[in-house]
Design an enzyme around this catalytic site. Sequence first.
Site, PDB file in Angstrom:
ATOM      1  N   LYS A  22       0.857  -1.187   0.000  1.00 30.29           N
ATOM      2  CA  LYS A  22       0.000   0.000   0.000  1.00 30.29           C
ATOM      3  C   LYS A  22       0.892   1.235   0.000  1.00 30.29           C
ATOM      4  CE  LYS A  22      -3.131   2.719   3.002  1.00 30.29           C
ATOM      5  NZ  LYS A  22      -4.006   2.740   4.195  1.00 30.29           N
ATOM      6  N   ASP A  55      -2.551  10.385   3.408  1.00 29.01           N
ATOM      7  CA  ASP A  55      -3.946   9.992   3.598  1.00 29.01           C
ATOM      8  C   ASP A  55      -4.672  11.026   4.464  1.00 29.01           C
ATOM      9  OD1 ASP A  55      -6.370   8.731   3.909  1.00 29.01           O
ATOM     10  OD2 ASP A  55      -5.610   7.118   5.208  1.00 29.01           O
ATOM     11  N   LYS A 109     -10.130  13.101   7.893  1.00 25.32           N
ATOM     12  CA  LYS A 109      -9.639  12.753   9.226  1.00 25.32           C
ATOM     13  C   LYS A 109      -9.589  13.990  10.112  1.00 25.32           C
ATOM     14  CE  LYS A 109      -6.479   8.996   7.879  1.00 25.32           C
ATOM     15  NZ  LYS A 109      -7.114   7.915   8.638  1.00 25.32           N
ATOM     16  N   ASP A 138     -12.119   7.196   3.616  1.00 24.31           N
ATOM     17  CA  ASP A 138     -10.904   6.987   4.397  1.00 24.31           C
ATOM     18  C   ASP A 138     -10.493   5.511   4.425  1.00 24.31           C
ATOM     19  OD1 ASP A 138      -8.743   7.674   5.919  1.00 24.31           O
ATOM     20  OD2 ASP A 138      -9.864   7.950   7.794  1.00 24.31           O
ATOM     21  N   GLU A 195      -9.336   3.780   2.090  1.00 20.51           N
ATOM     22  CA  GLU A 195      -8.822   3.871   0.721  1.00 20.51           C
ATOM     23  C   GLU A 195      -7.753   2.833   0.401  1.00 20.51           C
ATOM     24  OE1 GLU A 195      -7.577   5.493   3.184  1.00 20.51           O
ATOM     25  OE2 GLU A 195      -5.444   5.155   2.845  1.00 20.51           O
ATOM     26  N   ARG A 223      -7.503  -0.342   1.007  1.00 20.95           N
ATOM     27  CA  ARG A 223      -8.027  -1.605   0.468  1.00 20.95           C
ATOM     28  C   ARG A 223      -8.461  -1.431  -0.990  1.00 20.95           C
ATOM     29  NH1 ARG A 223     -12.424  -1.745   5.158  1.00 20.95           N
ATOM     30  NH2 ARG A 223     -10.704  -0.606   6.114  1.00 20.95           N
TER      31      ARG A 223
HETATM   32  N1  BES Z   1      -4.137   4.768   6.853  1.00 14.35           N
HETATM   33  C1  BES Z   1      -5.277   4.534   7.668  1.00 14.35           C
HETATM   34  C2  BES Z   1      -4.972   3.580   8.836  1.00 14.35           C
HETATM   35  C3  BES Z   1      -3.981   4.080   9.862  1.00 14.35           C
HETATM   36  C4  BES Z   1      -4.428   4.806  10.955  1.00 14.35           C
HETATM   37  C5  BES Z   1      -2.660   3.795   9.744  1.00 14.35           C
HETATM   38  C6  BES Z   1      -3.525   5.250  11.907  1.00 14.35           C
HETATM   39  C7  BES Z   1      -1.743   4.225  10.687  1.00 14.35           C
HETATM   40  C8  BES Z   1      -2.172   4.955  11.765  1.00 14.35           C
HETATM   41  C9  BES Z   1      -6.397   3.921   6.835  1.00 14.35           C
HETATM   42  O1  BES Z   1      -6.461   4.357   5.519  1.00 14.35           O
HETATM   43  C10 BES Z   1      -7.684   4.322   7.470  1.00 14.35           C
HETATM   44  O2  BES Z   1      -7.971   5.480   7.485  1.00 14.35           O
HETATM   45  N2  BES Z   1      -8.427   3.342   7.978  1.00 14.35           N
HETATM   46  C11 BES Z   1      -9.659   3.594   8.615  1.00 14.35           C
HETATM   47  C12 BES Z   1     -10.678   2.611   8.072  1.00 14.35           C
HETATM   48  C13 BES Z   1     -12.092   2.937   8.414  1.00 14.35           C
HETATM   49  C14 BES Z   1     -12.522   4.223   7.751  1.00 14.35           C
HETATM   50  C15 BES Z   1     -12.983   1.799   7.972  1.00 14.35           C
HETATM   51  C16 BES Z   1      -9.465   3.445  10.115  1.00 14.35           C
HETATM   52  O3  BES Z   1      -8.647   2.607  10.530  1.00 14.35           O
HETATM   53  O4  BES Z   1     -10.086   4.171  10.851  1.00 14.35           O
HETATM   54 ZN    ZN Z   2      -4.702   4.945   4.683  1.00 13.81          ZN
HETATM   55 MN    MN Z   3      -7.543   6.148   5.290  1.00 14.36          MN
END
Ligand code: BES
Ligand code: ZN
Ligand code: MN
Length: 502
Positions: free
Chosen positions: A264, A269, A276, A346, A348, A350
Amino acid sequence: MSDAVKVGFVPFSAPPRGILVVFCDDSLKSGAAARKALGTAANTVKRAAAANQFKGKSGAALDILAPEGIKAQRLIVVGTGKPSEIKPHDFLKFGGVIAGKLNAGSDVVTVVAELPDGAMQPDQSAAVASGMRLRAYKFDRYKTRKKDGENEAVRADVSIAVDDVAAARKAFAPDSHVVDGVIIARELVNEPPNVLYPEEFARRASQLRKLGVDVEILDVKAMTKLGMGALLGVAQGSARPGRTVIMRWNGAKRGDQPVAFVGKGVCFDTGGISIKPAGSMEDMKGDMGGAACVVGLMHALAARKAKVNAVGAIGLVENMPDGNAQRPGDIVTSMSGQTIEIINTDAEGRLVLADVLWHVAKKFKPKFMIDLATLTGAIMVALGTEHAGLFSNNDELAERLTKVGLETGERVWRMPLGPEYDKLIDSQFADVKNAGVRNGGSITAAQFLQRFVDGTPWAHLDIAGTAMGAPKSDISHSWASGYGVRLLDRLVADYYEARKNS
Ligand code: BES
Ligand code: ZN
Ligand code: MN
């Protein structure tokens, strides 16, 4: 970057230069070469140990002014703990502890690579050397004032004294390339997102060509032609176009089925329209940790000329809110033909991986695919920063990853998959949705990926907790850890390389 620990190997008989480092066990016993180097000073060392309550515990260090009678200025005694309890991974730690004792600026160091009952094995002294390099790494490219000690990096000229110089050099040569790979991964993750965006990332990956890696860069036009609607849906909100990079190292016979690694590479992000919160958003420059690991790994494999055919594939995008960004409610068509309802922009990572995994499965028919992704915050809730989350449709692959995880110290913990979780991402309007409920968030993310592996043996490593921001360790004081390079290099070396002597 600062990676300024130069390591060479010398025989035990060479006169020590600079800071002298010796090892002792938990009864303060050292080996013959160390005792010889210490000479009559051994008694002073005993007294210093008592005065400092130094008991030779594993990774403890006694750091003193060299006693009268030794040529060195400083003497460092590193504890190994009880000899029967030393684990393979401890030698890296010992190296890290030594490097941690060095001053900023330049030091000359001699390390006597010896345990109380004899010389260290070549792979053990090589690991001490690797540990020193890993620990000394510092990302200081953007520090313009480095003179105040605090910001100055360690620079050291290290001689490791061993009983068999040729054997130690031979062991360290491949390991040193793996350390280079870890440092490459750290560099990429530490870089700020205004500098490292998809095109620049692709340019840096293309430097692997110097090592004989075949690097193909797919631009938006090429990805559109392939039908990568899931990845492109994420990329469309950014002024900086996305890229997919395919790296191929062919170290085995032509036609040998390759192993594949997928990363990835979300260079930043923001969350997109499902934006966020501001707190710690700057950490999302590291959301390309999976892709960075794949580049570092391909470097390691190519530089040490691994006898394997390996494919590295990374999806590079920036997830931004914009007039052209995708919306919650959008339905995109992935390369696989499956339609995806966007619930949360968010989620994204996947989406990016769905198309890259499918492309790799179809085009290369690999023995297995392992993807690495800073995929979910939920994996940090579950496992903290000690283990990466492991999800797999293949028990043998999962067991091998668990084993090399314990050997390298880059540990993984297997998490469940199953139809009860899978149905949580069925969509009302499309084939699948990109986010389920909050509970089991790391598992539903993995279920989503599994729908795009086309039955290929596959493992997913959720490295959100391990790739960056983990507490400092004996072998890393860097925000970016470079997690995964050593783990996967070892997996390849132990299970997927043609016999070295054939
Ligand atoms: N890149 C983030 C996950 C992440 C969060 C990595 C904190 C490192 C530190 C990912 O893209 C994300 O935002 N995931 C969301 C998914 C949700 C919206 C289903 C999450 O984990 O909140
Ligand atoms: Zn991410
Ligand atoms: Mn994200």
